[in-house]
Design a protein around this motif. Structure first.
Motif, PDB file in Angstrom:
ATOM      1  N   ALA A 165       0.848  -1.203   0.000  1.00 15.79           N
ATOM      2  CA  ALA A 165       0.000   0.000   0.000  1.00 15.79           C
ATOM      3  C   ALA A 165       0.879   1.248   0.000  1.00 15.79           C
ATOM      4  O   ALA A 165       0.619   2.206  -0.741  1.00 15.79           O
ATOM      5  CB  ALA A 165      -0.921  -0.006   1.223  1.00 15.79           C
ATOM      6  N   ASP A 166       1.920   1.231   0.820  1.00 13.10           N
ATOM      7  CA  ASP A 166       2.811   2.405   0.905  1.00 13.10           C
ATOM      8  C   ASP A 166       3.477   2.687  -0.441  1.00 13.10           C
ATOM      9  O   ASP A 166       3.759   3.829  -0.776  1.00 13.10           O
ATOM     10  CB  ASP A 166       3.900   2.177   1.968  1.00 13.10           C
ATOM     11  N   ARG A 167       3.706   1.611  -1.202  1.00 18.36           N
ATOM     12  CA  ARG A 167       4.355   1.804  -2.520  1.00 18.36           C
ATOM     13  C   ARG A 167       3.321   1.975  -3.642  1.00 18.36           C
ATOM     14  O   ARG A 167       3.673   1.971  -4.815  1.00 18.36           O
ATOM     15  CB  ARG A 167       5.265   0.599  -2.819  1.00 18.36           C
ATOM     16  N   HIS A 168       2.040   2.084  -3.246  1.00 23.95           N
ATOM     17  CA  HIS A 168       0.918   2.217  -4.199  1.00 23.95           C
ATOM     18  C   HIS A 168       0.906   1.086  -5.211  1.00 23.95           C
ATOM     19  O   HIS A 168       0.666   1.275  -6.402  1.00 23.95           O
ATOM     20  CB  HIS A 168       0.943   3.590  -4.895  1.00 23.95           C
ATOM     21  N   GLU A 169       1.178  -0.108  -4.732  1.00 21.64           N
ATOM     22  CA  GLU A 169       1.117  -1.303  -5.587  1.00 21.64           C
ATOM     23  C   GLU A 169      -0.229  -1.987  -5.360  1.00 21.64           C
ATOM     24  O   GLU A 169      -0.920  -1.700  -4.384  1.00 21.64           O
ATOM     25  CB  GLU A 169       2.235  -2.280  -5.181  1.00 21.64           C
TER      26      GLU A 169
ATOM     27  N   ALA B  77     -13.258  -3.129  -2.131  1.00 21.24           N
ATOM     28  CA  ALA B  77     -13.114  -4.109  -3.213  1.00 21.24           C
ATOM     29  C   ALA B  77     -11.725  -4.124  -3.830  1.00 21.24           C
ATOM     30  O   ALA B  77     -11.581  -4.180  -5.034  1.00 21.24           O
ATOM     31  CB  ALA B  77     -14.165  -3.814  -4.277  1.00 21.24           C
ATOM     32  N   PHE B  78     -10.678  -4.113  -3.012  1.00 27.61           N
ATOM     33  CA  PHE B  78      -9.330  -4.168  -3.575  1.00 27.61           C
ATOM     34  C   PHE B  78      -8.792  -5.594  -3.633  1.00 27.61           C
ATOM     35  O   PHE B  78      -7.692  -5.830  -4.108  1.00 27.61           O
ATOM     36  CB  PHE B  78      -8.369  -3.304  -2.739  1.00 27.61           C
ATOM     37  N   ASN B  79      -9.621  -6.493  -3.081  1.00 25.79           N
ATOM     38  CA  ASN B  79      -9.128  -7.839  -2.793  1.00 25.79           C
ATOM     39  C   ASN B  79      -8.235  -8.500  -3.843  1.00 25.79           C
ATOM     40  O   ASN B  79      -7.059  -8.671  -3.633  1.00 25.79           O
ATOM     41  CB  ASN B  79     -10.295  -8.755  -2.480  1.00 25.79           C
ATOM     42  N   CYS B  80      -8.833  -8.900  -4.947  1.00 27.39           N
ATOM     43  CA  CYS B  80      -8.041  -9.713  -5.875  1.00 27.39           C
ATOM     44  C   CYS B  80      -7.647  -8.908  -7.107  1.00 27.39           C
ATOM     45  O   CYS B  80      -7.261  -9.454  -8.123  1.00 27.39           O
ATOM     46  CB  CYS B  80      -8.847 -10.929  -6.304  1.00 27.39           C
ATOM     47  N   GLN B  81      -7.814  -7.591  -7.029  1.00 28.74           N
ATOM     48  CA  GLN B  81      -7.604  -6.814  -8.239  1.00 28.74           C
ATOM     49  C   GLN B  81      -6.139  -6.460  -8.444  1.00 28.74           C
ATOM     50  O   GLN B  81      -5.360  -6.430  -7.503  1.00 28.74           O
ATOM     51  CB  GLN B  81      -8.415  -5.524  -8.147  1.00 28.74           C
ATOM     52  N   ASP B  82      -5.837  -6.156  -9.703  1.00 26.35           N
ATOM     53  CA  ASP B  82      -4.481  -5.721 -10.025  1.00 26.35           C
ATOM     54  C   ASP B  82      -4.340  -4.211  -9.901  1.00 26.35           C
ATOM     55  O   ASP B  82      -3.336  -3.631 -10.305  1.00 26.35           O
ATOM     56  CB  ASP B  82      -4.121  -6.140 -11.463  1.00 26.35           C
ATOM     57  N   THR B  83      -5.365  -3.558  -9.368  1.00 29.97           N
ATOM     58  CA  THR B  83      -5.358  -2.095  -9.286  1.00 29.97           C
ATOM     59  C   THR B  83      -4.431  -1.635  -8.160  1.00 29.97           C
ATOM     60  O   THR B  83      -4.541  -2.140  -7.043  1.00 29.97           O
ATOM     61  CB  THR B  83      -6.781  -1.592  -8.926  1.00 29.97           C
ATOM     62  N   PRO B  84      -3.554  -0.674  -8.432  1.00 33.28           N
ATOM     63  CA  PRO B  84      -2.718  -0.143  -7.353  1.00 33.28           C
ATOM     64  C   PRO B  84      -3.590   0.473  -6.265  1.00 33.28           C
ATOM     65  O   PRO B  84      -4.635   1.055  -6.555  1.00 33.28           O
ATOM     66  CB  PRO B  84      -1.878   0.937  -8.037  1.00 33.28           C
ATOM     67  N   PHE B  85      -3.166   0.343  -5.033  1.00 32.49           N
ATOM     68  CA  PHE B  85      -3.980   0.833  -3.915  1.00 32.49           C
ATOM     69  C   PHE B  85      -3.845   2.348  -3.787  1.00 32.49           C
ATOM     70  O   PHE B  85      -2.749   2.902  -3.795  1.00 32.49           O
ATOM     71  CB  PHE B  85      -3.510   0.181  -2.612  1.00 32.49           C
ATOM     72  N   THR B  86      -5.002   3.005  -3.679  1.00 29.91           N
ATOM     73  CA  THR B  86      -5.012   4.433  -3.351  1.00 29.91           C
ATOM     74  C   THR B  86      -6.071   4.612  -2.280  1.00 29.91           C
ATOM     75  O   THR B  86      -6.907   3.742  -2.070  1.00 29.91           O
ATOM     76  CB  THR B  86      -5.405   5.316  -4.562  1.00 29.91           C
ATOM     77  N   GLY B  87      -6.055   5.742  -1.630  1.00 26.09           N
ATOM     78  CA  GLY B  87      -7.090   6.036  -0.637  1.00 26.09           C
ATOM     79  C   GLY B  87      -6.703   5.533   0.732  1.00 26.09           C
ATOM     80  O   GLY B  87      -5.541   5.590   1.133  1.00 26.09           O
ATOM     81  N   GLU B  88      -7.708   4.986   1.408  1.00 27.01           N
ATOM     82  CA  GLU B  88      -7.527   4.698   2.814  1.00 27.01           C
ATOM     83  C   GLU B  88      -8.270   3.405   3.147  1.00 27.01           C
ATOM     84  O   GLU B  88      -9.373   3.190   2.648  1.00 27.01           O
ATOM     85  CB  GLU B  88      -8.162   5.891   3.535  1.00 27.01           C
ATOM     86  N   GLY B  89      -7.676   2.588   3.962  1.00 31.61           N
ATOM     87  CA  GLY B  89      -8.351   1.346   4.355  1.00 31.61           C
ATOM     88  C   GLY B  89      -7.821   0.835   5.678  1.00 31.61           C
ATOM     89  O   GLY B  89      -6.799   1.306   6.185  1.00 31.61           O
TER      90      GLY B  89
END
Ligand SMILES: Nc1ncnc2c1ncn2[C@@H]1O[C@H](COP(=O)(O)OP(=O)(O)OP(=O)(O)O)[C@@H](O)[C@H]1O
Ligand SMILES: CC(C)(CO)[C@@H](O)C(=O)[O-]
Ligand code: BAL
Length: 311
Positions: A240-244, A278-290
């Motif tokens: 998450a910190d690396r926005h991966e 809905a970030f679970n299995c996606q290839d989307t880089p993480f943004t925002g807050e969780g």
């Protein structure tokens, strides 16, 4: 913030009944130096068997308030498992020593008959759909029982209006019990409790295990295996910190390498509502807050932990 009372003049009072508690609170507030207005009263509710996690709540509340009450009560209503209730560690004398050193003013250690004079409450608090998820799914009724006692403890310790001076009222809870914290915040908002809820970060062992009174039931081997919880949280936090992409399933896979640890849930949620994100299995880089929530069983011990992701 008002200035805390001089710790040198502080003597710990241990009270068992509601009447003794009210008297002790009034005397402690009346004994504050003049000009200490508005005064502040802090409450730290616990079930005892105190460790450094509790001490962090107590020292935070000590710094921020003039009068500090710590409650110790093992609330049967929040246990769905009788054996878990019976073996819950009870170490009142040691707890009192810790609280005296930590500078608490009042320890409220009520009997069951003080908290529930008529037995189980007829009128109940309902923790709703949120109370049935995550911890609530494994511990049915836990959160309704927890809210029942927290609602009562907040009443028991409420600074009396009859003092005629404004008293800020704050209650302190640990972020380790994230779902509990969200539900308490909702109860206080929904029922207009005149108290401010303050949360305190998770305290972990040097190796990374979140401190918990039940950790004392872990063998050395189990405690070592349980460190997988922190490894999995950290792995996702790094991404998450690396926005991966987070690849939660792959991080949850770490648990498969620890046969002593049985994963219950590993879930990314909204920190305020605990709705699944809905970030679970996606290839989307993480943004925002969780908030990443985890629970696992190690032997008979249920462990929970969590970590904030994002800004
Ligand atoms: N490691 C910790 N870091 C921060 N706060 C904690 C920690 N452990 C407990 N707390 C907080 O202390 C308060 C009292 O918790 P409690 O007495 O249930 O202790 P506990 O260690 O969580 O016990 P258990 O998990 O075995 O019930 C709660 O607000 C809880 O969130
Ligand atoms: C808040 C609490 C003291 C209520 O029994 C308990 O759930 C706890 O210790 O987290
Ligand atoms: N710390 C949460 C209290 C419980 O496990 O019942």
């Amino acid at each position: 913030m008002s200035t805390p009372a001089n710790s040198a003049s502080r003597a710990l009072r241990i009270v068992r009944t509601a009447a003794e508690l009210s008297t002790a609170i009034v005397q402690a507030l009346e004994g504050l130096a003049p000009g200490n207005s508005p005064a502040a009263l802090g409450l730290v509710p616990t079930m005892g068997a105190l460790h450094s996690g509790h001490e962090s709540l107590v020292s935070t509340a000590r710094e921020q308030n003039d009068v500090l009450v710590v409650s110790i009560f093992v609330n049967e209503l929040q246990f769905n498992d009788r054996a878990d209730f019976e073996r819950y560690p009870r170490t009142l004398d040691a707890d009192i020593e810790i609280l005296a050193r930590a500078g608490a003013d009042i320890v409220f250690a009520p009997e069951v008959s003080t908290v529930y004079p008529d037995g189980r409450p007829l009128v109940k608090l309902d923790s709703g759909a949120l109370g049935e998820k995550f911890e609530g799914a494994s511990r049915p009724g836990h959160f309704d029982g927890m809210l029942a006692v927290v609602a009562k403890l907040l009443h028991f310790c409420m600074p009396p209006a009859s003092l005629g001076v404004p008293v800020a009222y704050r209650a302190y809870f640990g972020q380790k019990d994230a779902q509990q914290l969200v539900l308490i915040n909702r109860m206080v908002a929904d029922l207009n409790y005149p108290v401010e809820i303050r949360s305190v970060p998770i305290i972990r062992s040097a190796e990374g295990l979140a401190l918990s009174s039940r950790n004392q039931f872990l063998t050395k081997e189990q405690a070592k295996a349980a460190l997988v919880i922190h490894r999995a949280l950290n792995l996702v936090k790094g991404r998450a910190d690396r926005h991966e992409p987070l690849y939660l399933e792959d991080a949850a896979g770490l648990f498969e390498m620890e046969p002593l640890v049985e994963l219950d849930y590993f879930e990314l949620v909204d920190p305020r509502t605990l709705q699944e994100l809905a970030f679970n299995c996606q290839d989307t880089p993480f943004t925002g807050e969780g908030l990443l929530l985890v629970a696992a069983k190690v032997g008979k011990v249920r462990l929970i932990d969590n970590m904030s992701l994002g800004y």
